[in-house]
Design a protein around this motif. Structure first.
Motif, PDB file in Angstrom:
ATOM      1  N   LEU A   1       0.529  -1.135   0.110  1.00  0.00           N
ATOM      2  CA  LEU A   1      -0.264  -0.123  -0.179  1.00  0.00           C
ATOM      3  C   LEU A   1       1.007   1.290  -0.061  1.00  0.00           C
ATOM      4  CD1 LEU A   1      -2.682  -0.980   2.639  1.00  0.00           C
ATOM      5  CD2 LEU A   1      -2.720  -0.516   0.467  1.00  0.00           C
ATOM      6  N   THR A   2       1.698   1.277   1.531  1.00  0.00           N
ATOM      7  CA  THR A   2       3.121   2.232   0.825  1.00  0.00           C
ATOM      8  C   THR A   2       3.167   3.091  -0.239  1.00  0.00           C
ATOM      9  OG1 THR A   2       2.850   1.938   3.163  1.00  0.00           O
ATOM     10  CG2 THR A   2       5.322   3.284   1.756  1.00  0.00           C
ATOM     11  N   LYS A   3       3.316   1.744  -1.156  1.00  0.00           N
ATOM     12  CA  LYS A   3       4.186   1.987  -2.497  1.00  0.00           C
ATOM     13  C   LYS A   3       3.465   2.370  -3.453  1.00  0.00           C
ATOM     14  CE  LYS A   3       8.662  -1.840  -1.834  1.00  0.00           C
ATOM     15  NZ  LYS A   3       8.836  -2.731  -2.215  1.00  0.00           N
ATOM     16  N   ALA A   4       2.234   1.690  -3.604  1.00  0.00           N
ATOM     17  CA  ALA A   4       1.244   1.673  -4.490  1.00  0.00           C
ATOM     18  C   ALA A   4       0.896   3.718  -4.692  1.00  0.00           C
ATOM     19  CB  ALA A   4       0.243   1.241  -4.158  1.00  0.00           C
ATOM     20  N   ASN A   5       0.561   3.807  -3.402  1.00  0.00           N
ATOM     21  CA  ASN A   5       0.424   5.677  -2.880  1.00  0.00           C
ATOM     22  C   ASN A   5      -0.004   6.440  -4.428  1.00  0.00           C
ATOM     23  OD1 ASN A   5      -0.219   7.647  -1.275  1.00  0.00           O
ATOM     24  ND2 ASN A   5       2.051   8.147  -1.076  1.00  0.00           N
ATOM     25  N   GLN A   6      -1.145   5.799  -5.594  1.00  0.00           N
ATOM     26  CA  GLN A   6      -1.702   6.388  -6.159  1.00  0.00           C
ATOM     27  C   GLN A   6      -2.399   7.173  -5.525  1.00  0.00           C
ATOM     28  OE1 GLN A   6      -1.068   3.268  -8.957  1.00  0.00           O
ATOM     29  NE2 GLN A   6       0.214   2.884  -9.240  1.00  0.00           N
ATOM     30  N   PRO A   7      -2.728   8.613  -6.574  1.00  0.00           N
ATOM     31  CA  PRO A   7      -3.865   9.459  -6.807  1.00  0.00           C
ATOM     32  C   PRO A   7      -5.043   8.251  -6.279  1.00  0.00           C
ATOM     33  CG  PRO A   7      -2.709  10.034  -8.665  1.00  0.00           C
ATOM     34  CD  PRO A   7      -1.905   8.925  -7.993  1.00  0.00           C
ATOM     35  N   GLY A   8      -6.290   9.364  -6.415  1.00  0.00           N
ATOM     36  CA  GLY A   8      -7.983   8.796  -7.185  1.00  0.00           C
ATOM     37  C   GLY A   8      -8.539   7.564  -6.329  1.00  0.00           C
ATOM     38  N   ASP A   9      -9.274   6.967  -7.167  1.00  0.00           N
ATOM     39  CA  ASP A   9      -9.624   5.474  -7.322  1.00  0.00           C
ATOM     40  C   ASP A   9      -8.594   5.008  -5.769  1.00  0.00           C
ATOM     41  OD1 ASP A   9     -12.165   7.000  -7.940  1.00  0.00           O
ATOM     42  OD2 ASP A   9     -11.629   5.632 -10.021  1.00  0.00           O
ATOM     43  N   GLN A  10      -7.863   4.444  -6.882  1.00  0.00           N
ATOM     44  CA  GLN A  10      -6.468   3.604  -6.252  1.00  0.00           C
ATOM     45  C   GLN A  10      -6.289   3.767  -4.918  1.00  0.00           C
ATOM     46  OE1 GLN A  10      -3.713   1.982  -8.882  1.00  0.00           O
ATOM     47  NE2 GLN A  10      -2.882   0.612  -7.696  1.00  0.00           N
ATOM     48  N   ARG A  11      -6.754   5.022  -4.672  1.00  0.00           N
ATOM     49  CA  ARG A  11      -5.343   5.695  -3.071  1.00  0.00           C
ATOM     50  C   ARG A  11      -7.228   5.121  -1.838  1.00  0.00           C
ATOM     51  NH1 ARG A  11      -3.069  11.532  -1.732  1.00  0.00           N
ATOM     52  NH2 ARG A  11      -1.584   9.827  -2.892  1.00  0.00           N
ATOM     53  N   ARG A  12      -8.516   5.480  -2.820  1.00  0.00           N
ATOM     54  CA  ARG A  12      -9.445   5.034  -2.043  1.00  0.00           C
ATOM     55  C   ARG A  12      -9.108   3.799  -1.760  1.00  0.00           C
ATOM     56  NH1 ARG A  12     -12.651   7.732  -4.482  1.00  0.00           N
ATOM     57  NH2 ARG A  12     -13.490   5.822  -6.206  1.00  0.00           N
ATOM     58  N   LEU A  13      -9.369   2.490  -2.393  1.00  0.00           N
ATOM     59  CA  LEU A  13      -9.138   1.162  -2.377  1.00  0.00           C
ATOM     60  C   LEU A  13      -8.587   1.030  -1.577  1.00  0.00           C
ATOM     61  CD1 LEU A  13      -9.704   0.540  -6.290  1.00  0.00           C
ATOM     62  CD2 LEU A  13     -11.653   0.162  -4.973  1.00  0.00           C
ATOM     63  N   LEU A  14      -6.877   1.364  -1.896  1.00  0.00           N
ATOM     64  CA  LEU A  14      -6.427   0.873  -0.885  1.00  0.00           C
ATOM     65  C   LEU A  14      -6.193   1.249   0.677  1.00  0.00           C
ATOM     66  CD1 LEU A  14      -3.107   2.292  -2.663  1.00  0.00           C
ATOM     67  CD2 LEU A  14      -3.735  -0.393  -2.534  1.00  0.00           C
ATOM     68  N   ALA A  15      -6.651   2.272   1.019  1.00  0.00           N
ATOM     69  CA  ALA A  15      -7.392   2.892   2.155  1.00  0.00           C
ATOM     70  C   ALA A  15      -8.324   1.735   3.160  1.00  0.00           C
ATOM     71  CB  ALA A  15      -7.931   4.397   2.057  1.00  0.00           C
ATOM     72  N   ASP A  16      -9.236   1.656   1.741  1.00  0.00           N
ATOM     73  CA  ASP A  16     -10.251   0.680   2.348  1.00  0.00           C
ATOM     74  C   ASP A  16      -9.542  -0.691   2.773  1.00  0.00           C
ATOM     75  OD1 ASP A  16     -12.240   2.374   1.637  1.00  0.00           O
ATOM     76  OD2 ASP A  16     -13.065   1.383  -0.062  1.00  0.00           O
ATOM     77  N   ASP A  17      -8.520  -0.703   2.499  1.00  0.00           N
ATOM     78  CA  ASP A  17      -7.926  -2.396   2.237  1.00  0.00           C
ATOM     79  C   ASP A  17      -7.490  -2.293   3.519  1.00  0.00           C
ATOM     80  OD1 ASP A  17      -8.997  -3.606  -0.356  1.00  0.00           O
ATOM     81  OD2 ASP A  17      -6.424  -3.154  -0.821  1.00  0.00           O
ATOM     82  N   ASN A  18      -6.515  -1.176   2.981  1.00  0.00           N
ATOM     83  CA  ASN A  18      -5.937  -0.781   5.190  1.00  0.00           C
ATOM     84  C   ASN A  18      -6.749  -1.050   6.195  1.00  0.00           C
ATOM     85  OD1 ASN A  18      -4.116  -0.380   6.413  1.00  0.00           O
ATOM     86  ND2 ASN A  18      -3.998   2.050   6.747  1.00  0.00           N
ATOM     87  N   GLN A  19      -7.961  -0.681   6.213  1.00  0.00           N
ATOM     88  CA  GLN A  19      -9.386  -0.420   7.222  1.00  0.00           C
ATOM     89  C   GLN A  19      -9.229  -1.824   7.704  1.00  0.00           C
ATOM     90  OE1 GLN A  19     -12.018   1.990   6.107  1.00  0.00           O
ATOM     91  NE2 GLN A  19     -11.392   4.059   7.034  1.00  0.00           N
TER      92      GLN A  19
END
Length: 114
Positions: free
Chosen positions: A54-72
């Protein structure tokens, strides 16, 4: 007809039971420690790996939101695993109390029977 056990025989049986209880407690302790260690390693490895991704990806937009969901989700899973470890520990302590209680009451009933 009816044979009663001698005091020496009862003492031997008691000593054998105590040794077996001690061996079983030691085995239970070792198995629980191994299980908790293994579970901790598995959960830590997967969580660390996913956080790194997740840290490496750190991409904007929809992917960031998806990563935040994964993190939760991973955070909730970590809490579940901690709860499981706590429950396993409590269960272990209950088993040990039960073994000790059974051992103590068996000792007391044998001494009363003698």
């Amino acid at each position: 007809m009816g044979r009663t056990a001698s005091a020496a025989s009862l003492a031997t049986d008691l000593e054998l039971a105590r040794k077996q209880n001690k061996r079983l407690r030691t085995e239970l302790d070792q198995l629980l420690k191994q299980s908790l260690l293994h579970l901790g390693q598995l959960s830590n490895q997967s969580l660390v790996k996913r956080v790194d991704e997740l840290t490496k990806a750190n991409q904007p937009g929809d992917q960031r939101r998806l990563l935040a969901d994964d993190n939760q989700q991973l955070g909730r899973r970590a809490i579940e695993l901690e709860d499981g470890l706590t429950a396993a520990s409590a269960s272990f302590h209950n088993v040990m109390r039960q073994i000790n209680t059974t051992s103590t009451s068996d000792d007391a009933s044998r001494s009363c029977d003698a």
